[in-house]
Scaffold this motif. Structure first.
Motif, PDB file in Angstrom:
ATOM      1  N   PHE A 127       0.771  -1.188   0.035  1.00  0.00           N
ATOM      2  CA  PHE A 127      -0.072  -0.137   0.102  1.00  0.00           C
ATOM      3  C   PHE A 127       0.817   1.385  -0.118  1.00  0.00           C
ATOM      4  O   PHE A 127       0.308   2.249  -0.358  1.00  0.00           O
ATOM      5  N   LEU A 128       2.032   1.246   0.395  1.00  0.00           N
ATOM      6  CA  LEU A 128       2.898   2.386   0.509  1.00  0.00           C
ATOM      7  C   LEU A 128       3.945   2.736  -0.396  1.00  0.00           C
ATOM      8  O   LEU A 128       4.438   3.662  -0.768  1.00  0.00           O
ATOM      9  N   GLN A 129       4.625   1.499  -0.669  1.00  0.00           N
ATOM     10  CA  GLN A 129       5.733   1.638  -1.636  1.00  0.00           C
ATOM     11  C   GLN A 129       5.351   1.747  -3.217  1.00  0.00           C
ATOM     12  O   GLN A 129       5.709   1.033  -4.040  1.00  0.00           O
ATOM     13  N   CYS A 130       4.544   2.926  -3.553  1.00  0.00           N
ATOM     14  CA  CYS A 130       4.094   2.904  -4.908  1.00  0.00           C
ATOM     15  C   CYS A 130       5.458   2.915  -5.696  1.00  0.00           C
ATOM     16  O   CYS A 130       5.272   2.535  -7.116  1.00  0.00           O
ATOM     17  N   TRP A 131       6.628   3.563  -5.308  1.00  0.00           N
ATOM     18  CA  TRP A 131       7.758   3.306  -6.413  1.00  0.00           C
ATOM     19  C   TRP A 131       8.150   2.016  -6.600  1.00  0.00           C
ATOM     20  O   TRP A 131       8.951   1.857  -7.847  1.00  0.00           O
ATOM     21  N   ASN A 132       7.753   1.220  -5.756  1.00  0.00           N
ATOM     22  CA  ASN A 132       8.085  -0.414  -6.147  1.00  0.00           C
ATOM     23  C   ASN A 132       6.957  -1.057  -7.260  1.00  0.00           C
ATOM     24  O   ASN A 132       7.218  -2.422  -7.495  1.00  0.00           O
ATOM     25  N   TRP A 133       5.825  -0.443  -7.140  1.00  0.00           N
ATOM     26  CA  TRP A 133       4.665  -1.056  -7.922  1.00  0.00           C
ATOM     27  C   TRP A 133       4.977  -1.497  -9.524  1.00  0.00           C
ATOM     28  O   TRP A 133       5.529  -0.533  -9.895  1.00  0.00           O
ATOM     29  N   ASN A 134       4.579  -2.614  -9.734  1.00  0.00           N
ATOM     30  CA  ASN A 134       4.524  -2.809 -11.224  1.00  0.00           C
ATOM     31  C   ASN A 134       3.267  -2.642 -11.733  1.00  0.00           C
ATOM     32  O   ASN A 134       2.031  -2.123 -11.048  1.00  0.00           O
ATOM     33  N   ALA A 135       2.970  -3.055 -13.019  1.00  0.00           N
ATOM     34  CA  ALA A 135       1.595  -2.779 -13.741  1.00  0.00           C
ATOM     35  C   ALA A 135       0.498  -3.165 -13.011  1.00  0.00           C
ATOM     36  O   ALA A 135      -0.601  -2.804 -12.831  1.00  0.00           O
ATOM     37  N   ILE A 136       0.424  -4.593 -12.272  1.00  0.00           N
ATOM     38  CA  ILE A 136      -0.379  -4.996 -11.705  1.00  0.00           C
ATOM     39  C   ILE A 136      -0.907  -4.485 -10.367  1.00  0.00           C
ATOM     40  O   ILE A 136      -1.786  -4.239  -9.697  1.00  0.00           O
ATOM     41  N   ASP A 137       0.084  -4.029  -9.536  1.00  0.00           N
ATOM     42  CA  ASP A 137       0.230  -3.248  -8.322  1.00  0.00           C
ATOM     43  C   ASP A 137      -0.584  -2.061  -8.523  1.00  0.00           C
ATOM     44  O   ASP A 137      -1.542  -1.624  -7.750  1.00  0.00           O
ATOM     45  N   TRP A 138      -0.337  -1.405  -9.628  1.00  0.00           N
ATOM     46  CA  TRP A 138      -1.056  -0.074  -9.932  1.00  0.00           C
ATOM     47  C   TRP A 138      -2.631  -0.364 -10.115  1.00  0.00           C
ATOM     48  O   TRP A 138      -3.323   0.564  -9.748  1.00  0.00           O
ATOM     49  N   GLY A 139      -2.645  -1.504 -10.659  1.00  0.00           N
ATOM     50  CA  GLY A 139      -4.317  -1.751 -10.973  1.00  0.00           C
ATOM     51  C   GLY A 139      -4.943  -2.311  -9.708  1.00  0.00           C
ATOM     52  O   GLY A 139      -5.810  -1.973  -9.263  1.00  0.00           O
ATOM     53  N   ASN A 140      -4.265  -3.123  -8.884  1.00  0.00           N
ATOM     54  CA  ASN A 140      -4.778  -3.769  -7.657  1.00  0.00           C
ATOM     55  C   ASN A 140      -4.969  -2.745  -6.536  1.00  0.00           C
ATOM     56  O   ASN A 140      -5.730  -2.881  -5.535  1.00  0.00           O
ATOM     57  N   VAL A 141      -3.815  -1.580  -6.509  1.00  0.00           N
ATOM     58  CA  VAL A 141      -4.053  -0.835  -5.338  1.00  0.00           C
ATOM     59  C   VAL A 141      -4.254   0.681  -5.771  1.00  0.00           C
ATOM     60  O   VAL A 141      -5.226   1.218  -5.331  1.00  0.00           O
ATOM     61  N   GLY A 142      -3.465   1.125  -6.661  1.00  0.00           N
ATOM     62  CA  GLY A 142      -3.419   2.611  -7.010  1.00  0.00           C
ATOM     63  C   GLY A 142      -4.843   2.887  -7.667  1.00  0.00           C
ATOM     64  O   GLY A 142      -5.587   3.852  -7.386  1.00  0.00           O
ATOM     65  N   TRP A 143      -5.210   1.890  -8.639  1.00  0.00           N
ATOM     66  CA  TRP A 143      -6.376   2.276  -9.503  1.00  0.00           C
ATOM     67  C   TRP A 143      -7.561   2.015  -8.550  1.00  0.00           C
ATOM     68  O   TRP A 143      -8.642   2.893  -8.608  1.00  0.00           O
ATOM     69  N   VAL A 144      -7.435   1.105  -7.722  1.00  0.00           N
ATOM     70  CA  VAL A 144      -8.574   0.771  -6.680  1.00  0.00           C
ATOM     71  C   VAL A 144      -8.735   1.759  -5.657  1.00  0.00           C
ATOM     72  O   VAL A 144     -10.002   2.183  -5.435  1.00  0.00           O
ATOM     73  N   TYR A 145      -7.638   2.400  -5.361  1.00  0.00           N
ATOM     74  CA  TYR A 145      -7.813   3.389  -4.489  1.00  0.00           C
ATOM     75  C   TYR A 145      -8.439   4.631  -5.170  1.00  0.00           C
ATOM     76  O   TYR A 145      -9.728   5.270  -4.483  1.00  0.00           O
ATOM     77  N   PHE A 146      -8.290   4.890  -6.274  1.00  0.00           N
ATOM     78  CA  PHE A 146      -8.731   6.030  -7.083  1.00  0.00           C
ATOM     79  C   PHE A 146     -10.317   5.785  -7.180  1.00  0.00           C
ATOM     80  O   PHE A 146     -11.354   6.583  -7.005  1.00  0.00           O
ATOM     81  N   LEU A 147     -10.679   4.522  -7.780  1.00  0.00           N
ATOM     82  CA  LEU A 147     -12.156   3.895  -7.754  1.00  0.00           C
ATOM     83  C   LEU A 147     -12.946   4.060  -6.530  1.00  0.00           C
ATOM     84  O   LEU A 147     -14.076   4.651  -6.451  1.00  0.00           O
ATOM     85  N   ALA A 148     -12.156   3.665  -5.236  1.00  0.00           N
ATOM     86  CA  ALA A 148     -12.885   3.782  -4.092  1.00  0.00           C
ATOM     87  C   ALA A 148     -13.158   5.303  -3.517  1.00  0.00           C
ATOM     88  O   ALA A 148     -14.357   5.872  -3.292  1.00  0.00           O
ATOM     89  N   GLN A 149     -12.190   5.983  -3.996  1.00  0.00           N
ATOM     90  CA  GLN A 149     -12.295   7.448  -3.590  1.00  0.00           C
ATOM     91  C   GLN A 149     -13.493   8.160  -4.278  1.00  0.00           C
ATOM     92  O   GLN A 149     -14.449   8.813  -4.117  1.00  0.00           O
ATOM     93  N   THR A 150     -13.448   7.776  -5.763  1.00  0.00           N
ATOM     94  CA  THR A 150     -14.652   8.305  -6.568  1.00  0.00           C
ATOM     95  C   THR A 150     -16.041   7.642  -6.180  1.00  0.00           C
ATOM     96  O   THR A 150     -16.798   8.441  -6.247  1.00  0.00           O
ATOM     97  N   ARG A 151     -15.952   6.524  -5.769  1.00  0.00           N
ATOM     98  CA  ARG A 151     -17.293   6.109  -5.288  1.00  0.00           C
ATOM     99  C   ARG A 151     -18.031   6.958  -4.041  1.00  0.00           C
ATOM    100  O   ARG A 151     -18.949   7.175  -3.808  1.00  0.00           O
TER     101      ARG A 151
END
Length: 155
Positions: free
Chosen positions: A111-135
């Motif tokens: 959840f915190l080390q976004c500089w280490n995220w790959n494409a799936i991490d961005w989808g599983n965490v970053g994108w989901v954070y955005f979607l949850a906040q949007t909801r």
């Protein structure tokens, strides 16, 4: 009372961006299973995808496809905010479950080390954070202008 008009930003996210992203996940889980597993957790990914894992990934792809179609179609056939709200609440609960599913990676890593995220991490965490906040923003009525809070037609 006239149905609530959902603001363009929410329509863009929930009618187009999210269904496309979910469909992309379905394609990845079905057609690129080895890469999907490697991106999810490289050190535990098998060199050859076992049949049981392939079945589960195919089922996941099917669920993703069903979810993408459900969201895209249901929200297109109604202007009733109560229907939008019900589906958005279900998807918000699913967001929490989706975020919970990556906890085995470790809280900081997941959840915190976004500089280490790959494409799936961005989808599983970053994108989901955005979607949850949007909801959450939509459910709070943010962006609906000076009108009274949405969801009151059938609330």
């Amino acid at each position: 009372m006239e149905p609530t008009r959902v603001p363009p930003f929410y329509r863009l996210v929930f009618l187009y961006l999210e269904p496309i992203s979910i469909f992309t996940g379905a394609v990845q889980a079905y057609f690129f299973q080895s890469a999907y597993l490697t991106l999810t957790h490289a050190s535990s990914a098998p060199s050859v995808v076992p049949v049981s894992t392939s079945i589960v990934l195919t089922q996941l792809a099917n669920l993703y496809l069903g979810l993408a179609i459900t969201e895209a179609l249901i929200l297109r056939v109604t202007t009733e905010y109560s229907v939008w709200k019900a589906l958005i609440i279900v998807l918000l609960i699913a967001d929490v479950g989706h975020l919970y599913s990556v906890l085995p990676l470790g809280f900081s890593r997941a959840f915190l080390q976004c500089w280490n995220w790959n494409a799936i991490d961005w989808g599983n965490v970053g994108w989901v954070y955005f979607l949850a906040q949007t909801r959450i923003s939509m459910l709070l009525g943010i962006g609906f202008g000076g009108r009274r809070a949405p969801g009151l037609k059938n609330a």
